[in-house]
Motif scaffolding. Structure first.
Motif, PDB file in Angstrom:
ATOM      1  N   UNK A   1       0.837  -1.187   0.000  1.00  0.00           N
ATOM      2  CA  UNK A   1       0.000   0.000   0.000  1.00  0.00           C
ATOM      3  C   UNK A   1       0.875   1.241   0.000  1.00  0.00           C
ATOM      4  N   UNK A   2       0.495   2.218  -0.790  1.00  0.00           N
ATOM      5  CA  UNK A   2       1.250   3.468  -0.879  1.00  0.00           C
ATOM      6  C   UNK A   2       1.308   4.210   0.456  1.00  0.00           C
ATOM      7  N   UNK A   3       0.311   4.017   1.306  1.00  0.00           N
ATOM      8  CA  UNK A   3       0.281   4.740   2.583  1.00  0.00           C
ATOM      9  C   UNK A   3       0.951   3.961   3.711  1.00  0.00           C
ATOM     10  N   UNK A   4       1.643   2.883   3.390  1.00  0.00           N
ATOM     11  CA  UNK A   4       2.285   2.045   4.409  1.00  0.00           C
ATOM     12  C   UNK A   4       3.422   2.794   5.104  1.00  0.00           C
ATOM     13  N   UNK A   5       3.675   2.391   6.332  1.00  0.00           N
ATOM     14  CA  UNK A   5       4.815   2.842   7.119  1.00  0.00           C
ATOM     15  C   UNK A   5       5.271   1.652   7.925  1.00  0.00           C
ATOM     16  N   UNK A   6       6.569   1.309   7.851  1.00  0.00           N
ATOM     17  CA  UNK A   6       7.029   0.083   8.485  1.00  0.00           C
ATOM     18  C   UNK A   6       8.531   0.115   8.700  1.00  0.00           C
ATOM     19  N   UNK A   7       8.993  -0.811   9.552  1.00  0.00           N
ATOM     20  CA  UNK A   7      10.420  -0.984   9.794  1.00  0.00           C
ATOM     21  C   UNK A   7      10.920  -2.156   8.971  1.00  0.00           C
ATOM     22  N   UNK A   8      12.195  -2.107   8.627  1.00  0.00           N
ATOM     23  CA  UNK A   8      12.828  -3.124   7.792  1.00  0.00           C
ATOM     24  C   UNK A   8      14.064  -3.658   8.506  1.00  0.00           C
ATOM     25  N   UNK A   9      14.239  -4.980   8.456  1.00  0.00           N
ATOM     26  CA  UNK A   9      15.452  -5.605   8.970  1.00  0.00           C
ATOM     27  C   UNK A   9      16.060  -6.432   7.845  1.00  0.00           C
ATOM     28  N   UNK A  10      17.354  -6.205   7.596  1.00  0.00           N
ATOM     29  CA  UNK A  10      18.074  -6.927   6.546  1.00  0.00           C
ATOM     30  C   UNK A  10      19.214  -7.687   7.205  1.00  0.00           C
ATOM     31  N   UNK A  11      19.296  -8.989   6.914  1.00  0.00           N
ATOM     32  CA  UNK A  11      20.343  -9.829   7.505  1.00  0.00           C
ATOM     33  C   UNK A  11      21.022 -10.664   6.426  1.00  0.00           C
ATOM     34  N   UNK A  12      22.298 -10.933   6.669  1.00  0.00           N
ATOM     35  CA  UNK A  12      23.082 -11.826   5.817  1.00  0.00           C
ATOM     36  C   UNK A  12      24.231 -12.349   6.662  1.00  0.00           C
ATOM     37  N   UNK A  13      24.444 -13.666   6.674  1.00  0.00           N
ATOM     38  CA  UNK A  13      25.551 -14.219   7.459  1.00  0.00           C
ATOM     39  C   UNK A  13      26.883 -13.549   7.085  1.00  0.00           C
ATOM     40  N   UNK A  14      27.643 -13.178   8.120  1.00  0.00           N
ATOM     41  CA  UNK A  14      28.933 -12.531   7.910  1.00  0.00           C
ATOM     42  C   UNK A  14      28.843 -11.014   7.818  1.00  0.00           C
ATOM     43  N   UNK A  15      27.620 -10.475   7.893  1.00  0.00           N
ATOM     44  CA  UNK A  15      27.412  -9.029   7.782  1.00  0.00           C
ATOM     45  C   UNK A  15      26.580  -8.530   8.960  1.00  0.00           C
ATOM     46  N   UNK A  16      26.777  -7.259   9.310  1.00  0.00           N
ATOM     47  CA  UNK A  16      25.998  -6.649  10.384  1.00  0.00           C
ATOM     48  C   UNK A  16      24.532  -6.537   9.958  1.00  0.00           C
ATOM     49  N   UNK A  17      23.648  -6.730  10.917  1.00  0.00           N
ATOM     50  CA  UNK A  17      22.216  -6.552  10.657  1.00  0.00           C
ATOM     51  C   UNK A  17      21.946  -5.076  10.408  1.00  0.00           C
ATOM     52  N   UNK A  18      21.132  -4.792   9.395  1.00  0.00           N
ATOM     53  CA  UNK A  18      20.756  -3.419   9.067  1.00  0.00           C
ATOM     54  C   UNK A  18      19.284  -3.237   9.400  1.00  0.00           C
ATOM     55  N   UNK A  19      18.959  -2.131  10.068  1.00  0.00           N
ATOM     56  CA  UNK A  19      17.570  -1.813  10.365  1.00  0.00           C
ATOM     57  C   UNK A  19      17.265  -0.397   9.919  1.00  0.00           C
TER      58      UNK A  19
ATOM     59  N   UNK B   1      -7.022  10.440  -0.143  1.00  0.00           N
ATOM     60  CA  UNK B   1      -6.340  10.432   1.150  1.00  0.00           C
ATOM     61  C   UNK B   1      -6.549   9.090   1.840  1.00  0.00           C
ATOM     62  N   UNK B   2      -7.778   8.598   1.841  1.00  0.00           N
ATOM     63  CA  UNK B   2      -8.091   7.345   2.539  1.00  0.00           C
ATOM     64  C   UNK B   2      -7.381   6.141   1.919  1.00  0.00           C
ATOM     65  N   UNK B   3      -7.279   6.109   0.604  1.00  0.00           N
ATOM     66  CA  UNK B   3      -6.641   4.963  -0.056  1.00  0.00           C
ATOM     67  C   UNK B   3      -5.127   5.090  -0.088  1.00  0.00           C
ATOM     68  N   UNK B   4      -4.619   6.309   0.123  1.00  0.00           N
ATOM     69  CA  UNK B   4      -3.180   6.523   0.064  1.00  0.00           C
ATOM     70  C   UNK B   4      -2.661   6.714  -1.351  1.00  0.00           C
ATOM     71  N   UNK B   5      -3.550   6.850  -2.326  1.00  0.00           N
ATOM     72  CA  UNK B   5      -3.143   6.944  -3.728  1.00  0.00           C
ATOM     73  C   UNK B   5      -2.255   8.149  -4.015  1.00  0.00           C
ATOM     74  N   UNK B   6      -2.318   9.156  -3.176  1.00  0.00           N
ATOM     75  CA  UNK B   6      -1.519  10.357  -3.413  1.00  0.00           C
ATOM     76  C   UNK B   6      -0.090  10.242  -2.868  1.00  0.00           C
ATOM     77  N   UNK B   7       0.243   9.092  -2.260  1.00  0.00           N
ATOM     78  CA  UNK B   7       1.554   8.917  -1.637  1.00  0.00           C
ATOM     79  C   UNK B   7       2.493   8.038  -2.449  1.00  0.00           C
ATOM     80  N   UNK B   8       3.776   8.167  -2.168  1.00  0.00           N
ATOM     81  CA  UNK B   8       4.823   7.255  -2.628  1.00  0.00           C
ATOM     82  C   UNK B   8       5.589   6.778  -1.403  1.00  0.00           C
TER      83      UNK B   8
END
Length: 139
Positions: free
Chosen positions: A63-81, A112-119
C-alpha cells in the motif's frame, strides 16, 4: 431554458464531476511496488508489516500509505535496520489538486483514505551491508 434542459445539464455536470473524483486513486492506484537492493545481494529482508524475502534483490507490492520498519540480515554481515514511510508524490499531489480545483471533495477524501496520493520512501531501498568485525581483535 426549459426544466428538462436544466435537469439534463445538471445531470451531465454531475457526471463530469463524479468522473474526476478520486483522480489519484484512478490514475495511480492505492498500491505501489517497493524494491530492496543490497550490496552484496542475497540478504534476507523482513518488514514489520509482514513482508519478507530470502534473497535480495526483491520487490513487494505494498500500500502506498504504508509505514514500516525493515530488517536486513546476511551471514557474515551486520544486521541493518531502517524505516520506510510515505510522502505526497508529485503525481499524487497533482491528482489531489485536480480534485480540489474541479470540486471533487469526495474524490480528495478517497485519495487520502486509499493513500493513492503517496509514494513510499525510500524506494528503492539500497543498502550497502558492512562485514562483521573480528571478535576480540583477532586477525
Amino acid at each position: 431554458m426549459n426544466t428538462v434542459n436544466r435537469i439534463a445539464r445538471a445531470v451531465l455536470c454531475g457526471a463530469v464531476l463524479a468522473s474526476t473524483a478520486a483522480c489519484a486513486t484512478v490514475t495511480r492506484g492505492s498500491n505501489d511496488t517497493w524494491t530492496v537492493q543490497t550490496e552484496p545481494s542475497g540478504a534476507a529482508v523482513r518488514t514489520t508489516n509482514q513482508f519478507a524475502c530470502d534473497s535480495t534483490p526483491c520487490t513487494f507490492k505494498m500500500q502506498r500509505k504504508a509505514e514500516f520498519d525493515v530488517t536486513i540480515t546476511k551471514p557474515g554481515y551486520k544486521t541493518w535496520q531502517g524505516h520506510v514511510t510515505h510522502h505526497v508524490a508529485g503525481a499524487g499531489g497533482a491528482g489531489m489538486a485536480g480534485n480540489v480545483i474541479l470540486g471533487g471533495i469526495i474524490g480528495a477524501g478517497v485519495d487520502v483514505a486509499t493513500g493513492a496520493m503517496y509514494d513510499l520512501v525510500p524506494n528503492p531501498l539500497s543498502v550497502k551491508l558492512e562485514t562483521e568485525g573480528k571478535a576480540n581483535g583477532a586477525p
